[in-house]
Design a protein around this motif. Structure first.
Motif, short mmCIF file in Angstrom:
data_model
loop_
_atom_site.label_atom_id
_atom_site.label_comp_id
_atom_site.label_asym_id
_atom_site.label_seq_id
_atom_site.Cartn_x
_atom_site.Cartn_y
_atom_site.Cartn_z
N LEU A 203 21.40 32.96 42.61
CA LEU A 203 22.44 32.60 41.86
C LEU A 203 22.21 32.82 40.19
O LEU A 203 22.61 33.22 39.45
CB LEU A 203 23.00 31.36 42.27
CG LEU A 203 23.87 31.10 43.44
CD1 LEU A 203 24.32 29.63 43.50
CD2 LEU A 203 25.13 32.11 43.25
N ASN B 48 27.38 34.29 39.86
CA ASN B 48 28.65 34.33 40.89
C ASN B 48 30.05 34.34 40.11
O ASN B 48 30.44 33.14 39.46
CB ASN B 48 28.76 33.18 41.85
CG ASN B 48 29.60 33.43 43.17
OD1 ASN B 48 30.88 33.84 42.87
ND2 ASN B 48 29.14 32.98 44.18
N GLN B 49 30.72 35.59 39.98
CA GLN B 49 31.94 35.64 39.18
C GLN B 49 32.87 34.73 39.75
O GLN B 49 33.70 34.17 38.95
CB GLN B 49 32.40 37.16 38.95
CG GLN B 49 31.41 37.74 38.33
CD GLN B 49 31.89 39.04 38.12
OE1 GLN B 49 32.75 39.57 38.78
NE2 GLN B 49 31.03 40.35 37.43
N ASN B 50 33.21 34.49 40.87
CA ASN B 50 34.27 33.79 41.57
C ASN B 50 34.23 32.33 41.29
O ASN B 50 35.25 31.54 40.98
CB ASN B 50 34.15 33.88 43.25
CG ASN B 50 34.55 35.34 43.54
OD1 ASN B 50 35.16 36.08 42.81
ND2 ASN B 50 33.74 35.88 44.53
N THR B 51 32.85 31.93 40.98
CA THR B 51 33.03 30.27 40.76
C THR B 51 32.39 30.20 39.25
O THR B 51 31.96 29.07 38.90
CB THR B 51 31.60 29.59 41.65
OG1 THR B 51 30.54 30.29 41.57
CG2 THR B 51 32.31 29.63 43.02
N ASN B 52 32.29 31.34 38.44
CA ASN B 52 31.90 31.13 37.11
C ASN B 52 30.49 30.80 36.84
O ASN B 52 30.09 29.90 35.97
CB ASN B 52 33.13 30.23 36.28
CG ASN B 52 34.09 30.94 36.24
OD1 ASN B 52 34.50 32.13 35.98
ND2 ASN B 52 35.15 29.94 36.27
N TRP B 53 29.74 30.94 37.91
CA TRP B 53 28.14 30.90 37.85
C TRP B 53 27.62 31.84 37.17
O TRP B 53 27.32 33.02 37.42
CB TRP B 53 27.55 30.46 39.14
CG TRP B 53 26.18 30.12 38.93
CD1 TRP B 53 25.06 30.64 38.50
CD2 TRP B 53 25.64 28.70 39.62
NE1 TRP B 53 24.04 29.86 38.76
CE2 TRP B 53 24.37 28.79 39.28
CE3 TRP B 53 26.27 27.71 40.23
CZ2 TRP B 53 23.36 27.69 39.67
CZ3 TRP B 53 25.60 26.74 40.71
CH2 TRP B 53 24.20 26.77 40.57
#
Length: 204
Positions: A152, A157-162
């Motif tokens: 990560l 991770n774009q889905n969790t804004n990481w």
């Protein structure tokens, strides 16, 4: 008289033949036991050397992760950008777990020496097999969880804004990734150790 002489000679020859065969059987059995002991002693020596290598890998992983810390050169009076292993509980668990793995390996060295001195003894080898399997699970848990966080950190991770942070904290990510690799190397050594113990416990 000739008939009686033959009767007396027959058991004498049978007895001498039996006496001649008995030492040969005993020698064959002793040779088999010696060969098995030498084979298992060789495995025990290899086991000891692998434990030394695993100690280096485990402690290197803990030390590398424990010293992974980076501060960006640009900061203000009220805001400073810093990345450290203790900011993430997963990395904290990794350092503690790998330190425990390295400590166990050090404590297991005397038992490994016993298997070298007594290669046919099953109790110390069985004890190492059970303990190695349990510590292998801890090693894999630490390495796998830290690998997920490292992924990560590199990819985000774009889905969790990481957001990926390795573009900014390159040294931190490099050290943490190196620690994860070293932990997996230690796990591979443990797998080999478990296989060696299983082979040594096999009866020949």
């Amino acid at each position: 008289m000739k008939h009686e002489a033959t009767i007396i000679d027959v058991p004498a020859e049978s007895s001498s033949a039996m006496k001649g065969k008995a030492p040969l059987i005993g020698v064959a059995r002793d040779h088999t036991a010696t060969g098995s002991g030498g084979y298992k002693r060789g495995l025990a020596i290899f086991d000891f050397l692998l434990r030394l290598a695993a100690i280096v890998a485990a402690l290197a992983a803990a030390a590398t992760m424990g010293t992974s810390d980076e501060t960006l050169p640009f900061f203000t009076q009220f805001l400073q950008f810093e990345a450290s292993y203790d900011d993430l509980p997963t990395f904290q668990f990794f350092v503690i777990a790998m330190a425990l793995v390295g400590g166990y390996l050090v404590l297991s060295l005397p038992i490994s020496v016993v298997t070298i001195l007594r290669p046919l003894a099953t109790a110390p080898r069985l004890l190492l097999l059970v303990l190695d399997t349990g510590v292998l699970a801890l090693n894999m848990a630490a390495a796998s969880s830290a690998a997920a966080i490292s992924y990560l950190a590199h990819s985000g991770n774009q889905n969790t804004n990481w957001l990926p942070i390795c573009q900014q904290f390159g040294d931190f990510c490099q050290k943490s990734s190196g620690a994860v690799v070293s932990a997996f190397v230690s796990a591979v050594f443990f797998i080999i150790l478990v296989v060696i113990s299983g082979v040594a416990l096999k009866r020949h």
